[in-house]
Motif scaffolding. Sequence first.
Motif, PDB file in Angstrom:
ATOM      1  N   MET A 135      53.087  34.099  39.782  1.00  0.00           N
ATOM      2  CA  MET A 135      53.301  35.355  39.087  1.00  0.00           C
ATOM      3  C   MET A 135      54.617  35.288  38.306  1.00  0.00           C
ATOM      4  SD  MET A 135      54.410  37.797  42.307  1.00  0.00           S
ATOM      5  CE  MET A 135      54.616  39.246  41.256  1.00  0.00           C
ATOM      6  N   LEU A 192      52.231  37.158  34.206  1.00  0.00           N
ATOM      7  CA  LEU A 192      51.193  37.278  35.223  1.00  0.00           C
ATOM      8  C   LEU A 192      51.637  38.257  36.310  1.00  0.00           C
ATOM      9  CD1 LEU A 192      50.068  33.554  35.740  1.00  0.00           C
ATOM     10  CD2 LEU A 192      49.125  35.272  34.178  1.00  0.00           C
ATOM     11  N   THR A 230      44.813  30.004  35.965  1.00  0.00           N
ATOM     12  CA  THR A 230      45.081  30.543  34.634  1.00  0.00           C
ATOM     13  C   THR A 230      44.654  29.540  33.571  1.00  0.00           C
ATOM     14  OG1 THR A 230      46.968  31.793  35.498  1.00  0.00           O
ATOM     15  CG2 THR A 230      46.882  31.448  33.110  1.00  0.00           C
ATOM     16  N   SER A 290      43.293  34.933  33.574  1.00  0.00           N
ATOM     17  CA  SER A 290      43.934  34.692  34.862  1.00  0.00           C
ATOM     18  C   SER A 290      43.296  35.607  35.888  1.00  0.00           C
ATOM     19  CB  SER A 290      45.447  34.951  34.779  1.00  0.00           C
ATOM     20  OG  SER A 290      46.070  34.635  36.018  1.00  0.00           O
ATOM     21  N   LEU A 345      49.169  41.451  30.998  1.00  0.00           N
ATOM     22  CA  LEU A 345      49.436  40.045  30.698  1.00  0.00           C
ATOM     23  C   LEU A 345      50.445  39.873  29.575  1.00  0.00           C
ATOM     24  CD1 LEU A 345      45.809  38.655  30.991  1.00  0.00           C
ATOM     25  CD2 LEU A 345      47.672  38.380  32.616  1.00  0.00           C
TER      26      LEU A 345
END
Length: 588
Positions: free
Chosen positions: A552, A524, A530, A575, A505
């Motif tokens: 992402m 991500l 999230t 997330s 992350l």
Amino acid sequence: MSGTTVNDISTQSKNHHNYLIKSLLMKKNLLLPVLVWAVIFFSWTDQLFAQKADTVTVVAPMPGDLYKFIEKDTLSNGNRVNPNRYYRLERGKVYVVNATMYYRHSVNLIADNDDPKSPKRPPILVNGKLADGSNNLIMVALMKNGTNCLFKNILFQGVSATRTQGDDNQAFALGGDSIRLSVDGCVFNAFGMQSIVIWGKANKFYIRNNIFRNMVQNHPFKGQLIANSGALDQDTIIITNNTSFNNNSYFWAPLQAIMNYEKIEHNTLYTSIVNVFYSPWMVNAEIRDNLFYGMLAYGQMQSEIDGGWYDFNKSLSSIISMTTISSFILGLHGMTEAGRKVTVSNNAYFWPQKIKNYWAQTPNMFASDLWMNTRTLDLFADKTKHPNFLAENNISADPQFNATMENKVLDSVVSWTYNMRTNSKSSFRNYNVGSTDILLPSWPLPEKLAYANTQLLTAGHDGLPIGDLNWFPAAKNQWNVLNGFPLENTMTGVQSPLQANHENLQLSNFPNPANHLTTISFNLPLGGNTVLKIYNLQGKEVATIISAKLDMGSHNYQFDTRELSPGVYVCHLNSGNLTAKSKLIVTK
């Protein structure tokens, strides 16, 4: 001599570099419809068939088997069997690389953590012979744009498998763009050219807990640690808790390129022949809590100064050396000179007497014991043009290292510089106390860089020792807690969920401390629901930054800290099944 003037690398190295670049350029020959279809298809399949991380132990008894073992996990359509797989190497074993390992996918190559009660040498990656009988020169080439690569607890050996030294070799070459490279707990020993060389752009680097040692060649500007040889703009580099020991050249050299963010914190740099940085264009940087000992031992002659060997504008070189950037270049990035933010604080520097004596005894030699040269001092003093340049709490102090080690290393450094200047040749000056085998260094490594100066033991901006905290284990665990990393009390290199999540992350916030706006950034690996919240140290939620389904990739959110009382807070990111924490300090 700047990093761009060293061009005497071997023909084989040049061919490798050309291949890296050509591989990228050839992509332009693809038809646009095919390219668009491929992007959509693989993006969809990556998310649809995402698998949990697993770990397999590599079986590689013969030269080249390591690469074959990893590449066999590829399906006929080019997808990886499990793109989140960790490949474990075994401590105490040697893996021979007889041709460059070109990775066109993400890769995680790890080993178990060492057991301090029963230390065992990390797995060694060493270059073997190519088909033509010459030594392989580049171990790992990362080629695919946007990949995520982790290397942990590995000893990258620059000495060849046949125990020869002197090649212009490299551990890593990055030919792709937007790659995220994490290197943690590794040792880089005796590479002739660079440990990590960068040819692509917009990459992110997380360099933590490594030791770079014995990077010595028959040239003062060889033996670089991390070099942006392509001089292309990069995204992020975070270099924390590393040791540079007995090396020749640059610790970090982005050259004249823009880095969106540079953080160089809690590193110990023990002797260098030439300047440790070539980073004149810092725009958003923190350099703090580092220890610089015996830098630029080569000294400086007037002809070298005039020729720009170490610095630019015919200036004396210094540890911290910066210059202005043209408004045109800054404008391309939406920046201004006044908008540059550079903090240089809580660092310590020292030049031992043996190096000073060498300078004094050499005719026409200029001493190199400068923390900041005049041009750089003027930049920091001009608050009208550079309101966000801050230099404070930087001190000159003798760390008081182990005297036996200090004398051995300094004698070899002075001898090397003298022979290079008088005879244009010198030895490799490896520090291999405890071992007569240059391929297999003693383990634990013989250098010990804990120091005795009590002033430096609490001089960091965080109240911790200056320099690499791995030499002070209790302080390192304090740093881990403050920065959201796990305590280092386990013996396995397979990451716990907290370790893996923090790496994936990459939660961070800047500036920190903050008295108004701070930008909270994270990455991500997969899209999903999230939540990013702020908590005080009593565990009470004080703010929700975001609670939504995100794609992402990288995300940035500004947060106004004026709503909070001064103090320490925790940013908590969740997330899917991934979580990460980071410390936020609020001031007024």
